[in-house]
Design a protein around this motif. Structure first.
Motif, PDB file in Angstrom:
ATOM      1  N   TYR A   5       0.823  -1.206   0.000  1.00  0.00           N
ATOM      2  CA  TYR A   5       0.000   0.000   0.000  1.00  0.00           C
ATOM      3  C   TYR A   5       0.863   1.264   0.000  1.00  0.00           C
ATOM      4  O   TYR A   5       0.425   2.322  -0.477  1.00  0.00           O
ATOM      5  N   GLY A   6       2.091   1.153   0.515  1.00  0.00           N
ATOM      6  CA  GLY A   6       3.005   2.287   0.441  1.00  0.00           C
ATOM      7  C   GLY A   6       3.363   2.626  -1.003  1.00  0.00           C
ATOM      8  O   GLY A   6       3.380   3.793  -1.396  1.00  0.00           O
ATOM      9  N   LYS A   8       1.506   1.839  -3.581  1.00  0.00           N
ATOM     10  CA  LYS A   8       0.279   2.316  -4.227  1.00  0.00           C
ATOM     11  C   LYS A   8       0.034   3.778  -3.899  1.00  0.00           C
ATOM     12  O   LYS A   8      -0.266   4.588  -4.795  1.00  0.00           O
ATOM     13  N   LYS A   9       0.167   4.124  -2.618  1.00  0.00           N
ATOM     14  CA  LYS A   9      -0.054   5.516  -2.202  1.00  0.00           C
ATOM     15  C   LYS A   9       0.943   6.446  -2.870  1.00  0.00           C
ATOM     16  O   LYS A   9       0.583   7.521  -3.396  1.00  0.00           O
ATOM     17  N   GLU A  10       2.224   6.054  -2.884  1.00  0.00           N
ATOM     18  CA  GLU A  10       3.262   6.920  -3.444  1.00  0.00           C
ATOM     19  C   GLU A  10       3.081   7.081  -4.947  1.00  0.00           C
ATOM     20  O   GLU A  10       3.260   8.182  -5.491  1.00  0.00           O
ATOM     21  N   LEU A  12       0.221   6.746  -6.716  1.00  0.00           N
ATOM     22  CA  LEU A  12      -0.968   7.546  -7.003  1.00  0.00           C
ATOM     23  C   LEU A  12      -0.690   9.019  -6.747  1.00  0.00           C
ATOM     24  O   LEU A  12      -1.093   9.886  -7.532  1.00  0.00           O
ATOM     25  N   GLN A  13      -0.001   9.308  -5.670  1.00  0.00           N
ATOM     26  CA  GLN A  13       0.345  10.694  -5.361  1.00  0.00           C
ATOM     27  C   GLN A  13       1.310  11.264  -6.394  1.00  0.00           C
ATOM     28  O   GLN A  13       1.285  12.457  -6.698  1.00  0.00           O
ATOM     29  N   GLU A 109       6.220  16.439   3.332  1.00  0.00           N
ATOM     30  CA  GLU A 109       5.113  15.785   4.035  1.00  0.00           C
ATOM     31  C   GLU A 109       5.295  15.879   5.543  1.00  0.00           C
ATOM     32  O   GLU A 109       4.343  16.114   6.287  1.00  0.00           O
ATOM     33  N   THR A 115       2.369  12.907   7.998  1.00  0.00           N
ATOM     34  CA  THR A 115       2.707  11.517   8.319  1.00  0.00           C
ATOM     35  C   THR A 115       2.331  11.130   9.733  1.00  0.00           C
ATOM     36  O   THR A 115       2.614  10.010  10.161  1.00  0.00           O
ATOM     37  N   PRO A 118      -0.665   8.267   9.628  1.00  0.00           N
ATOM     38  CA  PRO A 118      -0.139   6.953   9.217  1.00  0.00           C
ATOM     39  C   PRO A 118       0.816   6.347  10.243  1.00  0.00           C
ATOM     40  O   PRO A 118       0.785   5.144  10.480  1.00  0.00           O
ATOM     41  N   TYR A 128       7.619   3.128   4.676  1.00  0.00           N
ATOM     42  CA  TYR A 128       7.373   4.492   4.214  1.00  0.00           C
ATOM     43  C   TYR A 128       8.457   4.961   3.262  1.00  0.00           C
ATOM     44  O   TYR A 128       8.181   5.674   2.276  1.00  0.00           O
TER      45      TYR A 128
END
Length: 286
Positions: A5-6, A8-10, A12-13, A109, A115, A118, A128
Motif C-alpha cells: 500500500y506504500g 500504491k499511495k506513493e 498515485l500521489q 510531508e 505523516t 499513518p 514508508y
C-alpha cells in the motif's frame, strides 16, 4: 502488506499530480530544446555569413585572417559539442527543476505533519521510505536515459559534423541516468532527514557543483560519482576519447554511485527512527 500500500499511495500521489509529468517535461524539454535552439542559431549564423557586407566581414575577421563567423558556425555545427552542452543542462538545470518538483515527498510531508496519522496507525518507516527510494530515482533514471537517446538522435540529424556513434549515445545515456538517480537519491535522503526540502534543494544543487569544482582543481577527476557527469559533459564528445582508458573509472564511479544511494536510504531510515517519538504513557510502577 504495508509496503504494498506504500507503493500504491506513493505512485498515485506521484502520477495523479503534476510531479510525474513535471519531471518528464523538465528532462525532455532540455533534450529537445537545446539541439533545436543551436540549430536555429547555426541557421542565423550561416545567413549572416552569406550576406555580402564588406564592413561586417572586415570587423569579424581576426588578425590571422580567420573569419569569426565561420569559426563559430563550425563549432555550432559540431554534433558532439552540442550534445555535450545538452548533457550539461540535463545534469544541472534539469535536476534543479526535478528537486523543486519533489519537495513534498523529500521531507515536505513531514513539515506539513502529513505523516502523523499513518505513523499512529502503525506505518513503519522502512515501508514508508522504500517506495520513495524506488519510484522517484527509477523514474528519473528512465526519463533521463530516454531523453539522452532522443537528444543524441536529434544532434546527429540536425548537425553535419562530428556525428556520435549510437554506442556512445547509449553509454552517455546510462552514465547521465545513473548520475541523475544518484543526485535524486541524495536529495531525497537529506530532505527526509531534515524535513527542510527547500534549503536542501539549494544545498544539493550548489554542493554538487562545488564538489565537482574542488575535485577538478585537485586533479581528482576519476573514480568517483562525479566522473559520470564530467565525462558526458566534456571528455566523451569534445576532443579525443578512448573508452579503454576510462572503462575502469566508469565502472568504479557507477559502483560508488549505487553504494552511496544504498547508504543514503539507510541513513534516512536511521535518522527517522532516531527522531521517532514514543507517545505511549509509561506504565505505573504499582
Amino acid at each position: 502488506m504495508q509496503i504494498k500500500y506504500g507503493f500504491k499511495k506513493e505512485w498515485l500521489q506521484f502520477s495523479r499530480t503534476f510531479r510525474f509529468g513535471g519531471i518528464l517535461i523538465a528532462i525532455f524539454s532540455f533534450a529537445l530544446a537545446d539541439p533545436l535552439m543551436y540549430m536555429l542559431l547555426n541557421f542565423m549564423m550561416n545567413y549572416i555569413n552569406n550576406m555580402e557586407y564588406p564592413q561586417m566581414a572586415a570587423v569579424m575577421t581576426m588578425s590571422n585572417g580567420t573569419n569569426t563567423l565561420d569559426m563559430v558556425s563550425g563549432m555550432i555545427n559540431d554534433s558532439g559539442l552540442i550534445f555535450s552542452m545538452t548533457m550539461a543542462d540535463l545534469c544541472a538545470t534539469s535536476l534543479l527543476i526535478i528537486m523543486l518538483i519533489l519537495m513534498s515527498p523529500a521531507g515536505g510531508e513531514q513539515k506539513k505533519r502529513a505523516t502523523i496519522i499513518p505513523s499512529c496507525c502503525g506505518l513503519k518507516y522502512f515501508n514508508y521510505l522504500v517506495p520513495k527510494f524506488v519510484i522517484y530515482p527509477l523514474t528519473v533514471f528512465g526519463g533521463t536515459f530516454l531523453a539522452v537517446i532522443t537528444a543524441g538522435g536529434l544532434c546527429n540529424m540536425l548537425f553535419s559534423e562530428n556525428h556520435i556513434d549510437f554506442g556512445m549515445i547509449l553509454l552517455a545515456a546510462f552514465l547521465c541516468a545513473v548520475y541523475a538517480a544518484f543526485i535524486t537519491t541524495v536529495y531525497l535522503s537529506i530532505g527526509l532527514c531534515t524535513s527542510k526540502p527547500g534549503v536542501v534543494t539549494v544545498l544539493v544543487y550548489l554542493g554538487a557543483s562545488l564538489v565537482e569544482i574542488i575535485l577538478t582543481s585537485l586533479d581528482l577527476t576519476k573514480f568517483h560519482p562525479f566522473t559520470l557527469r564530467s565525462l558526458v559533459t566534456s571528455e566523451m564528445f569534445v576532443g579525443e576519447f578512448e573508452l579503454s582508458e576510462n572503462i575502469a573509472s566508469i565502472c568504479v564511479g557507477t559502483l560508488l554511485s549505487i553504494i552511496v544511494m544504498a547508504l543514503m536510504f539507510f541513513m534516512a531510515y536511521a535518522v527517522l527512527n532516531a527522531k521517532k517519538i514514543n507517545n505511549q504513557e509509561d506504565k505505573p510502577e504499582f
